[in-house]
Design an enzyme around this catalytic site. Structure first.
Site, PDB file in Angstrom:
ATOM      1  N   ASP A  33       0.818  -1.207   0.000  1.00 34.63           N
ATOM      2  CA  ASP A  33       0.000   0.000   0.000  1.00 34.63           C
ATOM      3  C   ASP A  33       0.857   1.264   0.000  1.00 34.63           C
ATOM      4  O   ASP A  33       1.923   1.298   0.617  1.00 34.63           O
ATOM      5  CB  ASP A  33      -0.904  -0.010   1.243  1.00 34.63           C
ATOM      6  N   TRP A  38       3.143   7.784  -2.307  1.00 29.48           N
ATOM      7  CA  TRP A  38       4.595   7.934  -2.452  1.00 29.48           C
ATOM      8  C   TRP A  38       4.913   8.769  -3.695  1.00 29.48           C
ATOM      9  O   TRP A  38       5.768   9.661  -3.651  1.00 29.48           O
ATOM     10  CB  TRP A  38       5.244   6.562  -2.566  1.00 29.48           C
ATOM     11  N   HIS A  50       3.183   3.157  -9.098  1.00 32.86           N
ATOM     12  CA  HIS A  50       2.930   1.727  -9.251  1.00 32.86           C
ATOM     13  C   HIS A  50       4.177   1.004  -9.783  1.00 32.86           C
ATOM     14  O   HIS A  50       4.471  -0.118  -9.360  1.00 32.86           O
ATOM     15  CB  HIS A  50       1.754   1.499 -10.202  1.00 32.86           C
ATOM     16  N   SER A  78      -6.783  -5.379  -6.087  1.00 34.02           N
ATOM     17  CA  SER A  78      -8.003  -5.856  -5.425  1.00 34.02           C
ATOM     18  C   SER A  78      -9.195  -5.728  -6.370  1.00 34.02           C
ATOM     19  O   SER A  78      -9.137  -5.031  -7.394  1.00 34.02           O
ATOM     20  CB  SER A  78      -8.262  -5.049  -4.149  1.00 34.02           C
ATOM     21  N   THR A  79     -10.277  -6.388  -6.006  1.00 35.48           N
ATOM     22  CA  THR A  79     -11.497  -6.258  -6.798  1.00 35.48           C
ATOM     23  C   THR A  79     -12.018  -4.819  -6.758  1.00 35.48           C
ATOM     24  O   THR A  79     -12.631  -4.345  -7.716  1.00 35.48           O
ATOM     25  CB  THR A  79     -12.585  -7.214  -6.272  1.00 35.48           C
ATOM     26  N   ASP A  80     -11.739  -4.104  -5.672  1.00 41.12           N
ATOM     27  CA  ASP A  80     -12.165  -2.706  -5.557  1.00 41.12           C
ATOM     28  C   ASP A  80     -11.393  -1.785  -6.511  1.00 41.12           C
ATOM     29  O   ASP A  80     -11.889  -0.715  -6.878  1.00 41.12           O
ATOM     30  CB  ASP A  80     -11.978  -2.205  -4.121  1.00 41.12           C
ATOM     31  N   ASN A  81     -10.182  -2.200  -6.880  1.00 45.23           N
ATOM     32  CA  ASN A  81      -9.352  -1.353  -7.744  1.00 45.23           C
ATOM     33  C   ASN A  81      -9.922  -1.192  -9.149  1.00 45.23           C
ATOM     34  O   ASN A  81      -9.492  -0.300  -9.897  1.00 45.23           O
ATOM     35  CB  ASN A  81      -7.929  -1.913  -7.850  1.00 45.23           C
ATOM     36  N   ARG A 208      -5.739  -1.559   8.688  1.00 48.03           N
ATOM     37  CA  ARG A 208      -6.910  -2.385   8.386  1.00 48.03           C
ATOM     38  C   ARG A 208      -6.500  -3.414   7.335  1.00 48.03           C
ATOM     39  O   ARG A 208      -5.511  -3.243   6.628  1.00 48.03           O
ATOM     40  CB  ARG A 208      -8.065  -1.533   7.876  1.00 48.03           C
ATOM     41  N   LEU A 209      -7.287  -4.483   7.216  1.00 51.97           N
ATOM     42  CA  LEU A 209      -6.976  -5.547   6.263  1.00 51.97           C
ATOM     43  C   LEU A 209      -7.619  -5.311   4.896  1.00 51.97           C
ATOM     44  O   LEU A 209      -7.170  -5.861   3.893  1.00 51.97           O
ATOM     45  CB  LEU A 209      -7.440  -6.902   6.803  1.00 51.97           C
ATOM     46  N   SER A 210      -8.697  -4.544   4.849  1.00 50.34           N
ATOM     47  CA  SER A 210      -9.388  -4.238   3.593  1.00 50.34           C
ATOM     48  C   SER A 210      -9.841  -5.491   2.853  1.00 50.34           C
ATOM     49  O   SER A 210      -9.944  -5.491   1.624  1.00 50.34           O
ATOM     50  CB  SER A 210      -8.487  -3.386   2.686  1.00 50.34           C
TER      51      SER A 210
END
Length: 253
Positions: A33, A38, A50, A78-81, A208-210
């Site tokens: 993360d 950064w 990235h 992640s699926t959220d990305n 958090r693990l998200s």
């Protein structure tokens, strides 16, 4: 080499010298993360962040090899990305594809994809499949590349796989209800056959693990590091291992 680098090197060697290899986690999960933050702090673009994060992966695996780690799970996408703008997501997928190719070409790692292939572009799917096939016979660290991964999605996929398997055998729902167990569900996870992560590291200061490895991390130790992933150093890694070794794992007892 400047004075700061010299002091850092001496400190890293001191921490490593005191590390008990018998207490090193066998499976480490890493939430990579902070790439975009950064890059922003450095005056660069999200894509540059990235790429810098991808370049750090080979260093991490080298440190894992030196300390007898056996399995590493890297959360790359992640699926959220998938909700990110196309201008960022398309280059990110390209960076991930190149990273996976490089891992496979290295010759030291056994690459395994964890995630839902159906959500990924066909080109990305092909890269992941080819990397798995090319490294299947390598006796090295198992590197799980979590691409298109979500913890809830994994559990849903595991249950779906379990139902389909038993349906093909003619098992009734009543019969399945009698035998279903946590062990049976575990046999259908993306990481089936692997040990659960002993240690989960998240960089960037987020605590958090998200949704990362929700099922497998039930008894994992967590280590939250303040630095952004591209700036993650060997000494940060060694501190995480040292912190893990100092803990007493109770497993609910």
């Amino acid at each position: 080499m400047n004075l700061r680098d010299l002091v850092y090197g001496l400190y890293a060697r001191r921490v490593e010298g005191r590390l008990d290899h018998a207490q090193v986690p066998k499976h480490i999960g890493v939430i990579l993360d902070g790439n975009r933050r950064w890059a922003k702090a450095s005056g660069g673009s999200a894509v540059q962040g990235h790429q810098a994060g991808a370049d750090k992966i080979s260093e991490l695996l080298g440190w894992c090899s030196e300390t007898d780690v056996e399995v590493v799970t890297l959360w790359l996408l992640s699926t959220d990305n998938f909700d990110r703008p196309e201008a960022e997501l398309t280059p990110l997928l390209g960076i991930i594809e190149n990273t996976v190719r490089n891992l496979a070409a290295d010759g030291r790692w056994r690459v395994h994809h964890v995630g839902t292939l159906d959500l990924l572009p066909s080109r990305t799917q092909t890269v992941l499949k080819e990397a798995e096939e090319a490294t299947a016979g390598i006796d090295g660290i198992i590197v799980n590349v979590a691409v298109g991964y979500g913890g809830r999605q994994e559990i849903a996929d595991a249950v779906r796989s379990l139902l389909l398997e038993h349906s093909s055998k003619g098992t009734t729902f009543e019969e399945l209800a009698e035998v279903v167990s946590t062990d049976l569900i575990s046999e259908h996870l993306y990481t089936r056959g692997q040990p659960d992560p002993d240690l989960v590291i998240r960089t960037s200061g987020e605590q958090r693990l998200s949704g990362f490895m929700l099922w497998q991390s039930a008894h994992s130790e967590y280590y939250f590091c303040e630095v952004f992933w591209p700036a993650f150093r060997k000494v940060d890694f060694l501190r995480a291992l040292r912190d893990y070794a100092a803990r007493h794992r109770r497993y609910g007892a």
